[in-house]
Design an enzyme around this catalytic site. Structure first.
Site, PDB file in Angstrom:
ATOM      1  N   THR A   1      82.669-124.407  59.578  1.00  0.00           N
ATOM      2  CA  THR A   1      82.783-123.147  60.285  1.00  0.00           C
ATOM      3  C   THR A   1      82.374-123.419  61.703  1.00  0.00           C
ATOM      4  O   THR A   1      81.454-124.200  61.924  1.00  0.00           O
ATOM      5  CB  THR A   1      81.795-122.147  59.648  1.00  0.00           C
ATOM      6  OG1 THR A   1      82.286-121.820  58.357  1.00  0.00           O
ATOM      7  CG2 THR A   1      81.634-120.900  60.480  1.00  0.00           C
TER       8      THR A   1
ATOM      9  N   ARG B   1      86.794-113.515  48.000  1.00  0.00           N
ATOM     10  CA  ARG B   1      85.455-114.060  48.291  1.00  0.00           C
ATOM     11  C   ARG B   1      85.205-114.046  49.817  1.00  0.00           C
ATOM     12  O   ARG B   1      86.036-114.434  50.611  1.00  0.00           O
ATOM     13  CB  ARG B   1      85.356-115.490  47.769  1.00  0.00           C
ATOM     14  CG  ARG B   1      84.006-116.174  48.017  1.00  0.00           C
ATOM     15  CD  ARG B   1      83.994-117.009  49.285  1.00  0.00           C
ATOM     16  NE  ARG B   1      82.740-117.742  49.453  1.00  0.00           N
ATOM     17  CZ  ARG B   1      82.396-118.400  50.548  1.00  0.00           C
ATOM     18  NH1 ARG B   1      83.199-118.421  51.579  1.00  0.00           N
ATOM     19  NH2 ARG B   1      81.254-119.041  50.632  1.00  0.00           N
ATOM     20  N   VAL B   2      84.024-113.601  50.187  1.00  0.00           N
ATOM     21  CA  VAL B   2      83.611-113.625  51.588  1.00  0.00           C
ATOM     22  C   VAL B   2      82.293-114.382  51.665  1.00  0.00           C
ATOM     23  O   VAL B   2      81.384-114.156  50.863  1.00  0.00           O
ATOM     24  CB  VAL B   2      83.433-112.186  52.129  1.00  0.00           C
ATOM     25  CG1 VAL B   2      82.842-112.203  53.533  1.00  0.00           C
ATOM     26  CG2 VAL B   2      84.777-111.443  52.137  1.00  0.00           C
ATOM     27  N   GLY B   3      82.199-115.284  52.618  1.00  0.00           N
ATOM     28  CA  GLY B   3      80.968-116.056  52.787  1.00  0.00           C
ATOM     29  C   GLY B   3      80.049-115.412  53.808  1.00  0.00           C
ATOM     30  O   GLY B   3      80.135-114.213  54.099  1.00  0.00           O
ATOM     31  N   ASP B   4      79.180-116.227  54.369  1.00  0.00           N
ATOM     32  CA  ASP B   4      78.201-115.720  55.346  1.00  0.00           C
ATOM     33  C   ASP B   4      78.779-115.503  56.732  1.00  0.00           C
ATOM     34  O   ASP B   4      78.269-114.684  57.508  1.00  0.00           O
ATOM     35  CB  ASP B   4      77.050-116.735  55.461  1.00  0.00           C
ATOM     36  CG  ASP B   4      77.550-118.124  55.880  1.00  0.00           C
ATOM     37  OD1 ASP B   4      78.646-118.514  55.446  1.00  0.00           O
ATOM     38  OD2 ASP B   4      76.840-118.805  56.627  1.00  0.00           O
TER      39      ASP B   4
ATOM     40  N   THR C   1      76.258-122.805  59.032  1.00  0.00           N
ATOM     41  CA  THR C   1      77.439-123.416  58.432  1.00  0.00           C
ATOM     42  C   THR C   1      77.032-123.950  57.059  1.00  0.00           C
ATOM     43  O   THR C   1      75.855-124.209  56.824  1.00  0.00           O
ATOM     44  CB  THR C   1      77.975-124.555  59.338  1.00  0.00           C
ATOM     45  OG1 THR C   1      79.130-125.132  58.739  1.00  0.00           O
ATOM     46  CG2 THR C   1      76.952-125.638  59.573  1.00  0.00           C
ATOM     47  N   GLY C   2      77.993-124.074  56.182  1.00  0.00           N
ATOM     48  CA  GLY C   2      77.680-124.581  54.843  1.00  0.00           C
ATOM     49  C   GLY C   2      77.980-123.546  53.780  1.00  0.00           C
ATOM     50  O   GLY C   2      78.808-122.656  53.976  1.00  0.00           O
TER      51      GLY C   2
ATOM     52  N   GLY D   1      77.982-120.501  52.119  1.00  0.00           N
ATOM     53  CA  GLY D   1      77.629-119.178  52.617  1.00  0.00           C
ATOM     54  C   GLY D   1      76.800-118.337  51.673  1.00  0.00           C
ATOM     55  O   GLY D   1      75.981-117.520  52.110  1.00  0.00           O
TER      56      GLY D   1
HETATM   57  C1  SD4 Z   1      81.491-119.985  54.101  1.00  0.00           C
HETATM   58  N1  SD4 Z   1      79.860-120.830  55.664  1.00  0.00           N
HETATM   59  O1  SD4 Z   1      82.552-119.384  53.985  1.00  0.00           O
HETATM   60  C2  SD4 Z   1      81.266-120.810  55.360  1.00  0.00           C
HETATM   61  C3  SD4 Z   1      81.868-122.151  55.172  1.00  0.00           C
HETATM   62  C4  SD4 Z   1      81.261-123.255  55.967  1.00  0.00           C
HETATM   63  O2  SD4 Z   1      80.847-125.521  56.221  1.00  0.00           O
HETATM   64  O3  SD4 Z   1      80.612-123.090  56.936  1.00  0.00           O
HETATM   65  N2  SD4 Z   1      81.375-124.491  55.557  1.00  0.00           N
HETATM   66  O4  SD4 Z   1      80.620-119.979  53.226  1.00  0.00           O
END
Ligand code: SD4
Length: 336
Positions: free
Chosen positions: A196, A224-227, A247-248, A250
């Site tokens: 991200t 699905r929705v992440g952070d 990032t990562g 979520g």
């Molecule tokens: C998510 N944080 O949709 C985002 C994906 C992401 O490295 O950052 N991946 O969860």
């Protein structure tokens, strides 16, 4: 492209950061200054270098941080070789490319879109939600409808290369994130692991803004929705204190309201790096077994222009751009 450039690791005297220059032509590599002066822009991962350079065009002319972050993150959103942000992002498991983004300015105004289809620049729609509606967050068809009303063109975002990767994935339909595979291959994301872009900028007036945009986890469940589009989770800025982005995975960031936590810790006097570290440790403490297998990284900046990052796993990097250096890539520290 940052993936063709040479990475040189140095230990930065005085600063507890490893510094990486991405410029093959660079004869010397400048250690990261702790307070770099204003304006400054920082963003997640290697693709943040090109994004920062775009943001810098606005910041160096005395422009507003909000304009800088929107322009900056539009670079990876438009990049067809990047399957993790914007156009050409990998789809969900049903073949829909659904995009998430949010933006926040120095006055605490914010806007977001999530699970939005057919519109290539979600960050610009997030900004329009902030500026033209009484709301903060539009999702799904409502977000697309609003974008079209604002003059954006609906387009097919699923490109042949992404469709091919999805069809390949369908054969096994197994979701297994591989930590940091994006940076180990010099590509900012593959079908199993997404990056991200989260960007934070301070303009010459010292005002802060932030932007965060992603296509989310590849082959996620539909809806699905992440952070990333969630204010306080994927991004938070407070003009009294500074800003943070993540990032990562979520889900873990949402559970801990990560970016808000980082900003509030900086308010209490933590340095950006120490605040990011504490947020990472919260995640690890609550789910030690899960944390061994996943990546989450936080990036933060305070009002003095001091920045720092911390991740669960090795491999997280962030890009910094200020008047001294336009292409700095720094390795964040990590728990493991
Ligand atoms: C998510 N944080 O949709 C985002 C994906 C992401 O490295 O950052 N991946 O969860």
């Amino acid at each position: 492209m940052y993936n063709r450039r040479k990475f040189i690791k140095l230990s930065a005297a005085g600063a507890s950061l490893a510094v990486v220059s991405t410029d093959l032509l660079a004869k010397t590599v400048t250690a990261a200054p702790l307070a770099a002066g204003l304006p400054i822009v920082i963003s997640t991962w290697g693709f943040g270098i090109a994004a920062n350079q775009e943001a810098w065009k606005t910041l160096s002319k005395g422009g507003r941080a909000l304009d800088a972050v929107e322009a900056g993150v539009k670079i990876p959103e438009a990049d067809l070789t990047n399957h993790t942000v914007g156009r050409s992002g990998y789809p969900d498991r049903d073949g829909h490319v659904t995009l998430d983004a949010c933006i926040m300015d120095e006055k605490g105004n914010c806007g977001a879109v999530a699970a939005m289809e057919y519109i290539a620049h979600p960050i610009s729609i997030a900004r329009l939600v902030m500026e033209k509606t009484p709301h903060v967050f539009l999702v799904g068809e409502g977000a697309t409808q609003f974008a079209v009303e604002q003059g954006f063109k609906k387009e097919r975002l699923l490109l042949p290369s992404s469709e091919k990767a999805w069809k390949e994935w369908l054969k096994k339909a197994e979701y297994k994130p591989i930590i940091n595979i994006e940076d180990s291959k010099g590509i900012p994301g593959n079908q199993y692991n997404h990056d991200t872009i989260g960007m934070l900028a301070l303009d010459v007036k010292g005002n802060i803004s932030g932007a965060c945009t992603t296509s989310g986890m590849a082959f996620k469940m539909h809806g699905r929705v992440g952070d990333s589009p969630i204010i306080g989770a994927g991004l938070y800025v407070d003009n009294e204190v500074g800003g943070a982005t993540s990032t990562g995975v979520g889900e873990e960031v949402i559970r801990n309201v990560g970016s808000f936590l980082v900003v509030e810790l900086m308010r209490q006097g933590y340095t950006p790096e120490a605040a990011c570290k504490e947020a990472v440790q919260r995640i690890i403490k609550k789910k030690p077994d899960t944390a061994k297998e996943i990546q989450v990284g936080f990036l933060a900046i305070n009002k003095k222009g001091e920045y720092g990052a911390y991740a669960i796993q090795k491999g997280f990097s962030f890009a910094v751009c200020n008047k001294n250096k336009q292409d700095l890539l720094i390795k964040g520290k990590s728990f493991y």
